[in-house]
Scaffold this active site. Structure first.
Site, mmCIF file in Angstrom:
data_model
loop_
_atom_site.group_PDB
_atom_site.id
_atom_site.type_symbol
_atom_site.label_atom_id
_atom_site.label_comp_id
_atom_site.label_asym_id
_atom_site.label_seq_id
_atom_site.Cartn_x
_atom_site.Cartn_y
_atom_site.Cartn_z
ATOM 1 N N LYS A 245 0.807 -1.217 0.000
ATOM 2 C CA LYS A 245 0.000 0.000 0.000
ATOM 3 C C LYS A 245 0.841 1.269 0.000
ATOM 4 O O LYS A 245 0.487 2.265 -0.631
ATOM 5 C CB LYS A 245 -0.936 -0.007 1.212
ATOM 6 C CG LYS A 245 -2.010 -1.081 1.161
ATOM 7 C CD LYS A 245 -2.936 -0.963 2.357
ATOM 8 C CE LYS A 245 -4.050 -2.010 2.319
ATOM 9 N NZ LYS A 245 -3.541 -3.376 2.496
ATOM 10 N N GLU B 3 -2.682 6.543 8.388
ATOM 11 C CA GLU B 3 -3.425 7.500 7.582
ATOM 12 C C GLU B 3 -4.462 8.241 8.411
ATOM 13 O O GLU B 3 -4.928 7.742 9.439
ATOM 14 C CB GLU B 3 -4.164 6.784 6.441
ATOM 15 C CG GLU B 3 -3.264 6.216 5.383
ATOM 16 C CD GLU B 3 -4.058 5.554 4.275
ATOM 17 O OE1 GLU B 3 -3.475 5.372 3.202
ATOM 18 O OE2 GLU B 3 -5.246 5.219 4.478
ATOM 19 N N HIS C 11 -14.422 -4.342 8.498
ATOM 20 C CA HIS C 11 -13.772 -4.008 7.228
ATOM 21 C C HIS C 11 -14.054 -5.048 6.141
ATOM 22 O O HIS C 11 -13.371 -5.058 5.114
ATOM 23 C CB HIS C 11 -12.262 -3.817 7.409
ATOM 24 C CG HIS C 11 -11.901 -2.840 8.489
ATOM 25 N ND1 HIS C 11 -12.154 -1.490 8.380
ATOM 26 C CD2 HIS C 11 -11.355 -3.024 9.717
ATOM 27 C CE1 HIS C 11 -11.751 -0.874 9.492
ATOM 28 N NE2 HIS C 11 -11.266 -1.786 10.312
ATOM 29 N N GLU D 36 -9.833 1.151 -5.444
ATOM 30 C CA GLU D 36 -10.676 1.444 -4.305
ATOM 31 C C GLU D 36 -10.375 2.835 -3.754
ATOM 32 O O GLU D 36 -9.211 3.199 -3.562
ATOM 33 C CB GLU D 36 -10.472 0.391 -3.213
ATOM 34 C CG GLU D 36 -10.801 -1.027 -3.682
ATOM 35 C CD GLU D 36 -10.948 -2.005 -2.538
ATOM 36 O OE1 GLU D 36 -10.802 -1.597 -1.368
ATOM 37 O OE2 GLU D 36 -11.233 -3.189 -2.808
ATOM 38 N N GLU E 160 -6.354 1.608 -2.385
ATOM 39 C CA GLU E 160 -5.554 0.506 -2.893
ATOM 40 C C GLU E 160 -6.132 0.043 -4.217
ATOM 41 O O GLU E 160 -7.242 0.423 -4.593
ATOM 42 C CB GLU E 160 -5.526 -0.659 -1.903
ATOM 43 C CG GLU E 160 -6.893 -1.259 -1.597
ATOM 44 C CD GLU E 160 -6.829 -2.342 -0.533
ATOM 45 O OE1 GLU E 160 -5.760 -2.953 -0.389
ATOM 46 O OE2 GLU E 160 -7.847 -2.574 0.137
ATOM 47 N N ASN F 189 -6.915 -3.549 -6.250
ATOM 48 C CA ASN F 189 -6.967 -5.008 -6.242
ATOM 49 C C ASN F 189 -6.715 -5.498 -7.658
ATOM 50 O O ASN F 189 -7.515 -5.243 -8.565
ATOM 51 C CB ASN F 189 -8.328 -5.493 -5.743
ATOM 52 C CG ASN F 189 -8.503 -5.208 -4.265
ATOM 53 O OD1 ASN F 189 -7.764 -5.712 -3.435
ATOM 54 N ND2 ASN F 189 -9.476 -4.382 -3.927
ATOM 55 N N ARG G 225 -7.094 -8.049 -9.516
ATOM 56 C CA ARG G 225 -7.799 -9.306 -9.791
ATOM 57 C C ARG G 225 -9.266 -8.980 -9.988
ATOM 58 O O ARG G 225 -9.692 -7.839 -9.823
ATOM 59 C CB ARG G 225 -7.648 -10.270 -8.610
ATOM 60 C CG ARG G 225 -8.057 -9.628 -7.288
ATOM 61 C CD ARG G 225 -8.064 -10.594 -6.143
ATOM 62 N NE ARG G 225 -8.166 -9.957 -4.854
ATOM 63 C CZ ARG G 225 -9.278 -9.481 -4.303
ATOM 64 N NH1 ARG G 225 -10.416 -9.540 -4.983
ATOM 65 N NH2 ARG G 225 -9.279 -8.926 -3.114
#
Length: 644
Positions: free
Chosen positions: A116, A200, A234, A274, A292, A294, A296
């Site tokens: 990240k 963050e 989450h 995202e 981030e 992903n 896939r």
């Protein structure tokens, strides 16, 4: 196009890929573990290859064995699905070194987005907005605490590797930072083998909105956004597309940022960018930040397919086979609204604990898409994610789609294991969610109401008793005489409460029940029974478990009258495994004094870690297990000395 592909995955996503491959005339090869010998994806494939033991490390994470299986069965390409090896760059390189095609992005692209902190630095260069925070490589505790103070509380500690909420902690006060950092690092090390974190700024009214992208290695397009704000721990619960309240201006800004992110790393295939979005005061083009990417296909991809009419797996196969992007950005449009609800085997009142069990009954309603990797008769294994299905609906408007989701959840029937179905139904009926007032804190704020256990009425108990005693078809009753009423009794347990019932069968079509002192009549009218004046809901009986399909499914355990099991575990002396799993750690030693709430052991089950806590103050008498033990549900792990 490929003649045959291997799917390096299991369950729902393996079945999903096979459906599209079959429609395209592409042959499929499945791989399976010991636990999956009779699984749905094995039965669906043209060829199936056994690759090892039940644990993922012994099967679905063995890249070399999977590649050899592809070569041995004449496959030209491997589709990774999601999870397992799907974002492992070393696996991608090994696939390509074997002369096969990896149906997904390059190893370089996966590495670029795998950590990240590095990904966010790359996004800053690409002009993609990021959340203020510390993304450096220095991991000194004091430095991280200092950076958190400069960012300003509340802050979010996040593991730089992995996802799914693991290694993530919200810290609201400086005094809690050290403990939260240690906890996040420990979980990150266990889950990803990397304890590094970033810090963050925490957005106070956050929404989780992601953008589906697709690239051919040079160019990319976006297929609009999905709102994934309904989360617990989450983890996403219900997703929808498009995002409620989205403006054309913000959609264009987010889409353009996502495309820049994909093109910055030469992305090929399906991916998701995202964003965390500040929902305070409505959506605005300057209020979204990169979280981030992903690299896939995502679990929630069906809602994008529903509103665009695009089969994303077909696109994956076509682009991997050397074709260009099937559509331009201008050709992609949104039609209507879609929702996806994730149906899991989990005990919601017990804190969403993953559950196991054999599915005695499984049925989905007409009019809804149900992506599932299990069938009636299949077993939910402790080795893998306990997802039963994804229930997907589409409608011309959000309001219509939401009504269809509620109806689909009411019409879904699962027997043989506890599920989160009632919880999903409560979410679908939540007034704020209905208005589109969503953020990632909605579930936590209203958790008590959303997890309220449906009430068990006397008629439900009578119906369960009829099933337990086989009283629906009276011709099956041995010894029944038309002229002599028959009396029977049965005991049921529901929601930890025992009910003793008696019934007097007055005729083949009439029964009088005594349910905790309440008289309930059951009468057969034609082919249907009326119980307490209400049509009898359908039921499923599996050994000693009865499921009554009302209120999303009510489960009753039939008490065996010969069962003399003692209830010694109920006094707080024993700490037991709540489900089958692997003992990751034992934190107690004989003679140690412990306080109520102290963590005594850690159990790993279904891809999550569960801390087992002391139910009372006391002294440890015995430690009955050790780290590394595989234990069954109910296994005694630690015993406390009896209270004086």
């Amino acid at each position: 196009m490929f003649d045959r592909i291997l799917i390096a995955n299991r369950g729902e996503i393996a079945c999903r890929v096979m459906e599209t491959a079959r429609a395209m005339g592409v042959g499929t090869v499945a791989v399976y573990s010991d636990a999956d010998t009779g699984a749905k994806h094995v039965a669906m494939a043209d060829v199936a290859v056994h690759i090892g033991g039940s644990a993922p490390a012994e099967s679905y994470l063995r890249g070399d064995v999977i590649i050899q299986a592809a070569l041995d069965t004449g496959c030209r390409a491997i589709h990774p699905g999601y999870g397992f090896l799907s974002e492992n760059p070393e696996f991608v390189e090994a696939v390509e070194a074997a002369g096969l095609v990896f149906i997904g992005p390059s190893a370089q692209a996966i590495r670029a987005m795998g950590l990240k902190d590095a990904a966010k630095a790359l996004m800053v260069e690409a002009g993609v907005p990021v959340v203020p925070g510390y993304h450096g490589t220095e991991q000194d505790d004091a430095l991280l605490a200092e950076e958190a103070g400069e960012i300003g509380y509340p802050v979010l500690i996040k593991a730089v590797a992995g996802g799914g909420g693991k290694g993530m902690r919200l810290v609201e006060r400086a005094g809690d930072f050290t403990a939260a950092l240690a906890s996040a690092r420990g979980e990150a090390q266990t889950a990803f083998g990397n304890a590094d974190v970033l810090v963050e700024k925490f957005v106070s009214q956050p929404r989780h909105i992601e953008v589906q992208v697709f690239g051919d290695g040079t160019r990319a397009v976006h297929l609009f956004e999905r709102d994934c704000s309904l989360q617990r721990r989450h983890q996403k619960v219900i997703e929808e597309a498009p995002a409620p309240g989205m403006t054309q201006e913000m959609r264009a800004a987010m889409g353009a940022a996502a495309v820049r992110a994909a093109e910055a790393i030469g992305y090929a295939g399906a991916g998701t960018v995202e964003f965390i979005v500040d929902g305070a005061g409505g959506l605005s083009p300057d209020g979204f930040f990169f979280m981030e990417m992903n690299t896939r296909l995502q679990v929630e991809h069906p809602v994008t397919e529903a509103i665009t009419g695009v089969d994303l797996v077909e696109w994956q196969l076509r682009v991997a086979a050397g074709e260009g992007l099937p559509l331009t950005q201008e050709q992609l449009t949104i039609t209507g609204h879609a929702f996806e609800a994730r149906l899991y085997a989990e005990d919601v009142p017990a804190g969403f604990l993953p559950a196991t069990g054999t599915l005695s009954h499984l049925r989905f309603p007409d009019g809804a898409r149900a992506d599932s990797g299990v069938r009636a008769g299949d077993t939910i294994s402790p080795f893998y994610d306990p997802m039963i299905a994804k229930v997907i609906v589409h409608g011309p408007t959000r309001a219509v789609a939401l009504k269809r989701l509620s109806a689909a959840l009411r019409g879904t029937k699962v027997g043989g294991t506890v599920t989160n179905l009632a919880f999903l139904g409560a979410l679908a009926g939540h007034a704020g969610f209905g208005r589109g007032d969503v953020d990632t804190g909605l579930i936590a704020r209203d958790l008590e109401a959303l997890t309220e256990v449906p009430g068990v009425a006397p008629r439900h108990l009578a119906v369960a008793g009829m099933a337990a005693l086989n009283l629906f078809e009276l011709s099956d009753m041995a010894g029944f005489t038309l002229w002599q009423p028959l009396r029977r009794s049965v005991s049921l347990i529901s929601q930890d409460e025992r009910y003793d019932l008696t019934v007097e069968v007055l005729s083949p079509v009439r029964q009088r029940w005594d349910v905790a002192g309440r008289e309930v009549w059951a009468e057969r009218r034609g082919d249907l029974w009326q119980v307490d004046g209400v049509p009898q809901p359908s039921v499923a009986l599996d050994k000693r478990v009865v499921t009554v399909f009302d209120h999303y499914g009510l489960t009753f355990e039939v008490v065996d009258p010969l069962d003399q099991a003692a209830g010694a575990a109920g006094d707080g002396n024993l700490i037991e495994a709540p489900m089958p799993g692997l003992v990751k750690a034992i934190d107690a030693t004989p003679g140690q004094s412990v306080a109520q709430g102290d963590r005594l052991a850690v159990l790993e089950a279904m891809k999550m870690e569960h801390g087992l806590l002391a139910a009372r103050d006391g002294v440890v008498a015995e430690v009955l297990a050790k780290a590394g033990d595989q234990v069954e549900a109910g296994a005694a792990l630690i015993r406390l000395e009896a209270e004086a």
